[in-house]
Motif scaffolding. Structure first.
Motif, PDB file in Angstrom:
ATOM      1  N   GLY C 133      69.335  69.727  47.912  1.00 45.76           N
ATOM      2  CA  GLY C 133      70.437  69.676  48.446  1.00 45.76           C
ATOM      3  C   GLY C 133      71.348  68.228  49.601  1.00 45.76           C
ATOM      4  O   GLY C 133      72.071  67.931  48.798  1.00 45.76           O
ATOM      5  N   LEU C 134      69.618  67.474  49.640  1.00 47.05           N
ATOM      6  CA  LEU C 134      70.362  66.837  50.791  1.00 47.05           C
ATOM      7  C   LEU C 134      71.232  65.203  50.083  1.00 47.05           C
ATOM      8  O   LEU C 134      71.553  64.440  50.320  1.00 47.05           O
ATOM      9  N   ALA C 135      70.379  65.120  49.072  1.00 49.42           N
ATOM     10  CA  ALA C 135      70.237  64.344  48.572  1.00 49.42           C
ATOM     11  C   ALA C 135      72.135  64.173  47.040  1.00 49.42           C
ATOM     12  O   ALA C 135      72.741  63.251  47.149  1.00 49.42           O
ATOM     13  N   LEU C 136      72.086  65.651  46.978  1.00 48.95           N
ATOM     14  CA  LEU C 136      73.967  65.520  46.297  1.00 48.95           C
ATOM     15  C   LEU C 136      74.206  65.662  47.154  1.00 48.95           C
ATOM     16  O   LEU C 136      75.445  64.793  46.537  1.00 48.95           O
ATOM     17  N   THR C 137      74.624  65.844  48.376  1.00 48.86           N
ATOM     18  CA  THR C 137      75.648  65.693  49.795  1.00 48.86           C
ATOM     19  C   THR C 137      75.883  64.309  49.565  1.00 48.86           C
ATOM     20  O   THR C 137      77.421  63.701  49.842  1.00 48.86           O
ATOM     21  N   ALA C 138      74.794  63.393  50.286  1.00 49.34           N
ATOM     22  CA  ALA C 138      75.167  62.346  50.017  1.00 49.34           C
ATOM     23  C   ALA C 138      76.015  61.205  49.179  1.00 49.34           C
ATOM     24  O   ALA C 138      76.349  60.637  48.924  1.00 49.34           O
ATOM     25  N   CYS C 139      75.254  62.211  48.186  1.00 49.96           N
ATOM     26  CA  CYS C 139      75.968  61.629  46.327  1.00 49.96           C
ATOM     27  C   CYS C 139      77.275  62.177  46.994  1.00 49.96           C
ATOM     28  O   CYS C 139      78.215  60.974  46.257  1.00 49.96           O
ATOM     29  N   ALA C 140      78.046  63.046  47.115  1.00 50.71           N
ATOM     30  CA  ALA C 140      79.568  63.385  47.781  1.00 50.71           C
ATOM     31  C   ALA C 140      79.875  62.771  48.252  1.00 50.71           C
ATOM     32  O   ALA C 140      81.031  62.442  48.051  1.00 50.71           O
ATOM     33  N   TRP C 141      79.177  62.642  49.294  1.00 47.93           N
ATOM     34  CA  TRP C 141      79.658  61.291  50.125  1.00 47.93           C
ATOM     35  C   TRP C 141      80.185  59.906  49.509  1.00 47.93           C
ATOM     36  O   TRP C 141      81.447  59.515  49.497  1.00 47.93           O
ATOM     37  N   MET C 142      78.961  59.365  48.600  1.00 49.76           N
ATOM     38  CA  MET C 142      79.117  57.992  48.309  1.00 49.76           C
ATOM     39  C   MET C 142      80.016  58.622  47.005  1.00 49.76           C
ATOM     40  O   MET C 142      81.168  57.125  46.485  1.00 49.76           O
ATOM     41  N   GLY C 143      80.268  59.258  46.298  1.00 46.77           N
ATOM     42  CA  GLY C 143      81.371  59.701  45.538  1.00 46.77           C
ATOM     43  C   GLY C 143      82.975  59.256  46.193  1.00 46.77           C
ATOM     44  O   GLY C 143      84.276  58.513  45.668  1.00 46.77           O
ATOM     45  N   LYS C 144      82.662  59.492  47.494  1.00 49.19           N
ATOM     46  CA  LYS C 144      84.325  59.751  48.187  1.00 49.19           C
ATOM     47  C   LYS C 144      84.444  58.061  48.218  1.00 49.19           C
ATOM     48  O   LYS C 144      85.445  57.505  47.522  1.00 49.19           O
ATOM     49  N   TRP C 145      82.650  56.993  49.094  1.00 54.40           N
ATOM     50  CA  TRP C 145      83.358  55.697  48.788  1.00 54.40           C
ATOM     51  C   TRP C 145      83.672  55.061  47.942  1.00 54.40           C
ATOM     52  O   TRP C 145      84.289  53.804  48.187  1.00 54.40           O
ATOM     53  N   PHE C 146      82.985  55.424  47.093  1.00 54.25           N
ATOM     54  CA  PHE C 146      83.377  53.992  45.560  1.00 54.25           C
ATOM     55  C   PHE C 146      84.809  54.464  44.918  1.00 54.25           C
ATOM     56  O   PHE C 146      85.456  53.812  44.432  1.00 54.25           O
TER      57      PHE C 146
END
Lengths: 226, 226, 226, 226
Positions: C133-146
């Motif tokens: 769950g925490l990893a997916l949340t971090a990935c969603a954040w990175m998605g916005k960033w990239f």
């Protein structure tokens, strides 16, 4: 500023107070759905033999949602409209606004009490609860209005005095009818509740456009930014 | 202002109405999690012999959360986009907006009804409930649009007429398909529901950039402040 | 605008998107209390012989509230900070932001799953759920960033390229560690979860002040209005 | 900027932080109604022989709602007022503000614990829980204040030093009394709780108008926009 129109505590603009109040209204409206558990949900009705019938049997919940939404929505429409009338805020106004918002937060309780007992032996008691609830909410609204009117403390100073008098008459009359609905509900539950709800419906109608003192009409830009 | 495009009640800007509507959307999205009780929680499932299996058995709750989020999110995307088209608000627009928000607040009910009965004998009834719910929400959206278009009451007057006609066609067509999904769902539940959901997915796609009358293009600054 | 940095759909400012996202964060944080029913409340624990002990026995609920608050709060701090980096929004950014907010809305589920099974035979399964769950949340954040970084689509164009590279390294590294915590949790539940939580704690630390291209530093006024 | 008043991390304006905090307050106030289930509702009391009596038997829930509303409302009034004192935000201030909001989100727990055990054998334990809860909330408020005061980091630099000293005395004294209420509650539950509540009531009173250094009084426009 004359002594008569003195504000209490630090003066502030209205934007933040309005944003806060709008958030309370928005949450109050949106929370209503939390009360209805869909048939088949872990906490919802189970063991029905017909889904549409099971949903229809939830008519009390659906009616409560609609009535709460209409009542809170009608007060929001007036609250939104009044932004053109109130121009600033002070400590007393903030506290009275909190009281008014308490009434908005609490109003689903008496409305639900009525919906859950409509057509039962408890309907008369529930009807009184509801009309008292609606009358207190209207009184809280009037409290804000009279505080603002007294010495025109927080009112837009450019508004025409006859416009403010007209609004005082409109709001005052609606509140008096709302209060009169309480003894009527004691005598005749359904007509009393109907009168109280009609009063709220009146607030869903468009109110008069604000009128200003000659030469003090705000610019079109200001009107659409409020 | 010509009689044709007359607004009703006091004219107001759109910012506060949009902030209020955004709050309703934000709450509607965030409240969804309240419905799912984790296995082992006081109100959640108990007595399972495998936690992952117990969580997988909550697939109906998870599916409902995803679908509700997608549907409410898609309408929010359009709502957010439409801020570039609507330029002001009046009493009628506020009231229609409240009706539209009522549909947004209530939409989890029919969506959950479908998710909780997918693959059961009640699926056909639940599917009709869901496609009716989605169609009514689309109609509430169209109600706002047609009110705004009639006499261009609250539309940005600088928009090119052919752009507005294009959007009317897009929104109108999507709503008609949404309505057509209801009888289809009566005949064939899964294709009907799929069509209704495809319609919503269409609203997640980017809409055309607003086009303006020659020489009336707003400044870049205005575009990014809306 | 070069082809490379093309935005999709109508361009818009960020203020409304940020207000909407802030509302989701605020609600997600505040809703946490709804899950804890006080001993003695109609839906809370009953039949205890010592109130303090009954409250202490709710340590799983209290721990879940604290952890959810810390995780959502840490992401809010970064979200708040990133307002100085992102300068506008487009359709794709809005949709990715909705995905990120979905992760924020849903994150209490895996966190609670862990808290309710800590020290039980299900802890290993629950720990994996939480670190995924925490990893997916971090990935969603990175998605916005990239998305924002690709062609600097929605980034403030005045930011120094080396500052953006530094932030990409920081966020990217934190996300990689977050992802690496998943297999570690499979092998060793507690160290894995600890690593994932340390990653989140890193986001509670102050991030570097934005650096700008020479001569493009925004005014102090702009800085404090963002 | 001198080393002494250095801010940490990126400096930012206060508007967004305040909007976020106001949303948390608004939700905390509005969620209170979710705890009270109307008699006759699916999850409410059933089997009563008198509706008014059944509603009166919910006095603990009603008292809890009123007390929570008054406490959260009183802190909101101070929070709203302090917008005239704080002028900007930095990373540390944001994090301390999150801690303060955690206290606001959690405060219904100890207040409800007290209301549900008033007049029972558990009242002494519940009273201590409540006065500790109120004292911690006051300490979180003071934490923000002292962080801002240290080097006048985020305070409006135009405020008169003696005004800031006066406010430090007022807030500090109220917090000390709040803390002193804890041992008093251990010795005498009701007087202790009464003292703690009186302290909160003090925050509902109007605070002094901000005073400024000579010639640095902000314009009327700025005052009403904050």
């Amino acid at each position: 500023m004359s002594e008569r129109g003195k504000t209490h505590g630090a003066e502030r603009g209205l934007d933040r107070l309005e944003g806060f109040s709008d958030a309370v209204f928005a949450i109050a409206l949106t929370l209503l759905i939390v009360e209805i558990k869909v048939p088949g949900a872990p906490q919802g009705p189970h063991g029905y033999s017909d889904l549409l019938k099971a949903m229809a049997e939830q008519w009390r919940e659906h009616l409560a949602l609609l009535l709460c939404y209409a009542v809170i929505g009608a007060f929001w429409v007036q609250h939104h409209y009044s932004r053109r009338i109130y121009a600033k805020s002070d400590h007393g106004f903030s506290v009275l606004n909190l009281l008014f918002l308490l009434a908005i937060v609490f109003i689903p309780y008496p409305i639900r009490a009525w919906c859950y007992h409509l057509g039962t032996t408890f309907e008369p008691q529930a009807a009184v609860t509801m009309s008292v609830g609606l009358a207190l909410t209207a009184c809280a609204w009037m409290g804000k209005w009279f505080y603002g009117m007294s010495g025109r403390r927080v009112m837009d100073e450019r508004l025409a005095p006859d416009f403010l008098r007209q609004m005082t008459r409109r709001y005052g009359l609606a509140t008096l009818v709302q209060i009169a609905a309480v003894p009527l509900t004691l005598a005749a539950p359904r007509p009393g509740v109907s009168l109280a709800l009609l009063c709220v419906a009146f607030f869903l109608l468009p109110q008069p456009r604000p009128r200003y003192k000659p030469g003090q009409e705000p610019s079109g830009e200001e009107k659409t930014s409020a």
